[in-house]
Design a protein around this motif. Sequence first.
Motif, PDB file in Angstrom:
ATOM      1  N   GLU A 136      31.136  28.689  44.559  1.00 46.69           N
ATOM      2  CA  GLU A 136      31.169  29.754  45.559  1.00 46.69           C
ATOM      3  C   GLU A 136      31.563  29.210  46.925  1.00 46.69           C
ATOM      4  O   GLU A 136      32.379  29.810  47.634  1.00 46.69           O
ATOM      5  N   SER A 145      35.626  33.182  37.824  1.00 47.34           N
ATOM      6  CA  SER A 145      35.158  34.516  37.438  1.00 47.34           C
ATOM      7  C   SER A 145      36.238  35.285  36.687  1.00 47.34           C
ATOM      8  O   SER A 145      35.933  36.035  35.749  1.00 47.34           O
ATOM      9  N   SER A 174      29.796  37.988  41.424  1.00 46.57           N
ATOM     10  CA  SER A 174      29.254  37.395  42.651  1.00 46.57           C
ATOM     11  C   SER A 174      29.725  38.180  43.870  1.00 46.57           C
ATOM     12  O   SER A 174      30.653  38.996  43.789  1.00 46.57           O
TER      13      SER A 174
END
Length: 338
Positions: A136, A145, A174
């Motif tokens: 991230e 992702s 996310s």
Amino acid sequence: TLSPSSAASDVYKRQTQHIAGHDLSVTASLGISIYPDDGFDAIALIKKAETAMRNVKESGPNDFRFFIEEMNQRARDQQTIESGIRLALERDEFVLHYQPKLDLGTGEVVGAEALIRWLKPGHGWVYPSDFIGVAEDSGLIVPLSKWVLAQACRQACAWQVAGLPRLRMSVNVSAIDFRQRGFVEGIEQVLAETGLDPSLLELEITEGVLMQNVDATVGALNRIKAMGVRLAIDDFGTGYSSLSYLRRFPIDVLKIDQSFIRGLSRDINDAALGSAIISLGKSLKLTIIAEGVETLEQLNILKAHQCEEGQRNYFSKAVAPHEFSLLYTSPSQRHMRR
């Protein structure tokens, strides 16, 4: 040397300003390095102040921290992980395991949650808690992702071809994914390429993500919902969404956070919260899923409160695709613990 992350003159004051119809407040995160202990020139001191500042921001804004050498080691470790993730994407080292979701009334598997694993050569399994944070921070969560979504949809289709029922496939989203330009279009593209029925895809989004820029969030969720994709609030009860906002979101599922499930049988407050969340979800006509079901006692309490679905190790850990298939090909496994 100070390295502020935002323009605020006092790290402790958060005075709200009313600007253009909005109430705004500014915070600052400060990293501090000291001459000569942390360096003998401006460049070295600024770099270490920056490292300390990033360390502050990870634990929340509006604070300060002095540089310590352990921060450098952590930064080096994160760089190593980041490089490893890049190579792993190129070398196809990531795999998905699938945790069954069960109907608590019948004990039958009704869905699966896709969970990423990293099979690192010479190291073995690396679990998400060890690399998702770095992904991230570095932006690598975006290609990661996309790979997870496409792979999970392909697997759901493959199970149907193999004769398994139409199981719902859940994929976690996310905050960075959700705010990424083209996120909604990316979902459409994956569904078109894989041929998965949109009603069999369920996206799990945390409360915190939903509450960021609510108007834009509602717009994006409505577009996803219009495709036929199901939407779930993950870790419900740990965030800060109000009931008035909750009614605005086109949500299908509430997932009760596992922290409440763990305390069902031993903490009267957790038991009360769990019961309240189930009642709330039912009043909003949502499906309720309990995360973290580990014991028969927890299962019986959830069934008594008419919680529809559950998942976690009491039923099955996350398993490889071929092991998941055995839940249906083996008569003794199709209906799991009741």
